[in-house]
Motif scaffolding. Structure first.
Motif, mmCIF file in Angstrom:
data_model
loop_
_atom_site.group_PDB
_atom_site.id
_atom_site.type_symbol
_atom_site.label_atom_id
_atom_site.label_comp_id
_atom_site.label_asym_id
_atom_site.label_seq_id
_atom_site.Cartn_x
_atom_site.Cartn_y
_atom_site.Cartn_z
ATOM 1 N N THR A 51 10.411 -5.739 -6.956
ATOM 2 C CA THR A 51 9.408 -6.763 -7.462
ATOM 3 C C THR A 51 8.143 -6.281 -6.777
ATOM 4 O O THR A 51 7.962 -6.295 -5.870
ATOM 5 N N THR A 56 9.941 -7.154 -12.350
ATOM 6 C CA THR A 56 11.148 -6.764 -11.596
ATOM 7 C C THR A 56 11.548 -5.464 -12.315
ATOM 8 O O THR A 56 11.913 -5.455 -13.676
ATOM 9 N N TYR A 58 15.370 -2.917 -12.308
ATOM 10 C CA TYR A 58 16.626 -2.856 -11.660
ATOM 11 C C TYR A 58 17.120 -1.217 -11.958
ATOM 12 O O TYR A 58 16.895 -0.615 -12.883
#
Length: 122
Positions: A51, A56, A58
């Motif tokens: 982040t 953010t 992933y």
């Protein structure tokens, strides 16, 4: 002095959930990148999530199952892990860097916690 400390690891059966926490100190305001990495036995450390500036990112294999959140007032970052699989078994590390980066390469991070073990049984 920057310090990071993870907590919340443990053992769980496949399909279960765990929540990891990372308490940090010494990082300057909000101008840093924070991330989670993991390392399974015999494997290289791999990116999980990061982040920076409220955004953010992933890794594909955890997208939709893991959620990274931050609490700037408490200097904390968390990783909620749902629908855990045996292949998620690893030591999970909290990491940070002051560099202006969204790198998924562990070598770009300057500060690390001691790690917390997550074990998922089938």
């Amino acid at each position: 002095q920057v310090q990071l400390a993870e907590s919340g690891g443990g053992s769980v059966q496949a399909g279960g959930s765990l929540r990891l926490s990372c308490a940090h100190s010494g990082l300057p305001g909000s101008t840093y990148t924070m991330a989670w990495f993991r390392q399974a036995p015999g494997k290289e450390r791999e990116f999980v999530a990061l982040t920076r500036d409220g955004r953010t990112t992933y890794w594909n294999s955890v997208k939709g199952r893991f959620t990274l959140s931050t609490d700037n007032a408490k200097n904390a970052m968390s990783l909620q892990m749902n629908s855990l699989k045996p292949e998620d078994t690893a030591v999970y590390y909290c990491a940070a860097t002051r560099r202006s980066t969204r790198s998924t390469d562990y070598s770009d991070y300057d500060y690390w916690g001691q790690g917390t073990q997550v074990t998922v049984s089938s």
